[in-house]
Design a protein around this motif. Structure first.
Motif: not given
Length: 265
Positions: A201-218
């Motif tokens: 599964l591939s997705g674009p990589r975004f230039e941001t530090i606002n990724t708190h909670g990604t593992g929880d969310t997916i």
């Protein structure tokens, strides 16, 4: 006539900053049109800058939360996140064996975005022994997969090997999240299913530090979709698309590693 609604359960710690943990799980389930229930195992004092303190709840109140939910709700899928220590892991495993809450998604949360450790070292072995064999799907990021398997992961080949090792440890299906891999343009995750089929599964990589909670969310999104009756492969694909959107359409909250935009579609 009132509508019977799909129901899912999150077993996690509370994030006072609202970006990760139980709060992220419940926001995600709500956005997927699933009623979310929760077993709180720990309370943290944290924000986007880091974790200041944490308190693990006594085993008795964890047991009682499970009992209360099983006595009244019709849970069709369950996920776990932060579990803190070995006693809590054993308590959760005992209750997952006792109650039928449907497929179990294990997100082996170990370290917060700010670097705070959310799982003690001795609890890692307990997760491997007690929870991996119960999991319908395990969703580690690369550092978590390295700890669980002992394999150093520097490329996609090693991601495959780690996923195979996790299956030998008892997990039926594996999603190894590749966000920590040093690539400039894409974030690729590897999925190995119980029947031996696999895909990326591939997705674009975004230039941001606002990724708190990604593992929880997916993982919460996958659990919610399964509660609705979605097949596992499709649920994983939907989870990847949703978490990509929550990063892409970011919001500004706090002054550190900010949360995702759970309103994203």
């Amino acid at each position: 006539m009132k509508k019977q609604f799909p129901q899912a359960l999150t077993i996690a710690g509370s994030d006072s900053g609202g970006g990760a943990g139980m709060q992220a799980d419940l926001k995600t389930m709500q956005m997927r049109h699933v009623f979310g229930a929760s077993v709180v195992v720990a309370v943290t004092a944290q924000n986007t800058r880091g974790v200041n303190d944490a308190f693990t709840l006594p085993k008795t109140i964890i047991d009682e939360q499970f009992e209360a939910i099983a006595d009244d709700l019709a849970i069709k899928a369950v996920k776990s996140g932060m579990l803190a220590n070995s006693d809590t892991v054993r308590t959760v495993a005992k209750n997952l064996r006792k109650f039928n809450f449907g497929p179990y998604i294990l997100d082996p949360v170990m370290v917060a975005k700010g670097g705070a450790h959310l799982l003690t070292d001795d609890a890692v072995a307990t997760v491997k022994q007690e929870l991996l064999p119960l999991a319908s799907l395990v969703t580690p990021n690369l550092p978590e997969a390295e700890v669980l398997t002992g394999i150093t992961i520097k490329d996609q080949g090693a991601m495959r090997v780690a996923a195979e090792k996790l299956q030998t440890l008892g997990a039926k299906n594996v999603l190894v999240k590749g966000g920590h891999l040093d690539t400039e343009t894409a974030a690729s995750d590897y999925v190995l299913l119980a029947d031996g089929t696999d895909f990326w599964l591939s997705g674009p990589r975004f230039e941001t530090i606002n990724t708190h909670g990604t593992g929880d969310t997916i993982s919460a999104c996958i659990a919610a979709e399964i509660a609705k009756g979605t097949d596992l492969k499709s649920a994983i694909q939907i989870g990847k698309a949703y978490v990509t959107a929550t990063i892409r359409d970011g919001i500004l909250v706090g002054h550190g590693h900010g949360p995702l935009n759970h309103w994203a579609v």
